[in-house]
Design a protein around this motif. Sequence first.
Motif, PDB file in Angstrom:
ATOM      1  N   ARG A  20      89.747 -67.995 -73.593  1.00 46.18           N
ATOM      2  CA  ARG A  20      88.387 -68.525 -73.719  1.00 46.18           C
ATOM      3  C   ARG A  20      87.967 -69.248 -72.446  1.00 46.18           C
ATOM      4  O   ARG A  20      86.843 -69.075 -71.966  1.00 46.18           O
ATOM      5  N   ARG A  21      88.860 -70.051 -71.895  1.00 44.87           N
ATOM      6  CA  ARG A  21      88.508 -70.828 -70.705  1.00 44.87           C
ATOM      7  C   ARG A  21      88.369 -69.939 -69.470  1.00 44.87           C
ATOM      8  O   ARG A  21      87.493 -70.165 -68.624  1.00 44.87           O
ATOM      9  N   VAL A  22      89.203 -68.925 -69.355  1.00 45.57           N
ATOM     10  CA  VAL A  22      89.067 -67.990 -68.233  1.00 45.57           C
ATOM     11  C   VAL A  22      87.743 -67.245 -68.331  1.00 45.57           C
ATOM     12  O   VAL A  22      86.996 -67.127 -67.355  1.00 45.57           O
ATOM     13  N   ALA A  23      87.421 -66.748 -69.508  1.00 47.13           N
ATOM     14  CA  ALA A  23      86.167 -66.011 -69.686  1.00 47.13           C
ATOM     15  C   ALA A  23      84.954 -66.898 -69.454  1.00 47.13           C
ATOM     16  O   ALA A  23      83.952 -66.467 -68.874  1.00 47.13           O
ATOM     17  N   ALA A  24      85.037 -68.165 -69.890  1.00 50.65           N
ATOM     18  CA  ALA A  24      83.897 -69.075 -69.762  1.00 50.65           C
ATOM     19  C   ALA A  24      83.592 -69.410 -68.309  1.00 50.65           C
ATOM     20  O   ALA A  24      82.431 -69.625 -67.949  1.00 50.65           O
ATOM     21  N   THR A  25      84.613 -69.460 -67.443  1.00 58.49           N
ATOM     22  CA  THR A  25      84.393 -69.854 -66.053  1.00 58.49           C
ATOM     23  C   THR A  25      84.301 -68.685 -65.084  1.00 58.49           C
ATOM     24  O   THR A  25      83.689 -68.817 -64.017  1.00 58.49           O
ATOM     25  N   THR A  26      84.903 -67.550 -65.431  1.00 51.83           N
ATOM     26  CA  THR A  26      84.890 -66.402 -64.519  1.00 51.83           C
ATOM     27  C   THR A  26      84.024 -65.251 -64.999  1.00 51.83           C
ATOM     28  O   THR A  26      83.647 -64.390 -64.196  1.00 51.83           O
TER      29      THR A  26
END
Length: 240
Positions: A156-162
């Motif tokens: 989730r955090r990777v998708a949200a920032t990248t």
Amino acid sequence: MPIESDHRASDSPYVARVWRGRTSGVDQLTSIATSTWELVFWEQQGVMHAAVRGPETTASIAESVGDSESFGITFAHGASMPHLPIGPLVDGGRDSPHVSERTFLLRGEEWQIPGFDDAELLVGKLVRAGVLVRDPLVDEVVRGGAAPVGSRAVQRRVAATTGLTQGAIRQIERAREAAVLLGAGVPALDVVHRLGFYDQPHLARSLQRFIGRTATQLRQPDPAADPLSLLYKPDDPAGS
């Protein structure tokens, strides 16, 4: 030369690379895939422009009208601008609504356009104003580090920032590294083994999708072919 380019590393954890380029007599170029987003400034026909450009998931053809000079700040994985969700920027971008010779608008505020050597001054101002933020966990896991949270939270955090999955980032970065190695004369079979491709057809498909070139075209560039956009090994501080 139709395209002249230069790039450098940065000591800012928010920045992956700072680059500049000049095109002359180029109608179009091959824009290679990239897993990062960037803030770009360019002058064309005497007019300044500024835009945020998102990650590019495939190689594509970019049009060029006349001579132009450009400068960009490529942000590290984990850096983001909360007022600009990254999802809609993937394979696209957003132009600044107003750009003068020295300033541009971002988040409704006016900022000084920096230069190649002092890009970090603008980055520092954006961070202090809360325009630019960073999730260090994302940069760590993209580099292969261990995460202190569960895999779903990481995704989730990777998708949200990248705007991309970890798998997509790995595929793009591996193709870019393969292109650099092939351009340096490393045999294709060695590249396959070094970077973990299944076989040479797998390498060929990856290059065509993300770089828009074959291994032979990278080893023996055709002067008549459309030039490639800036290509460097992402984790090489000295450039290539």
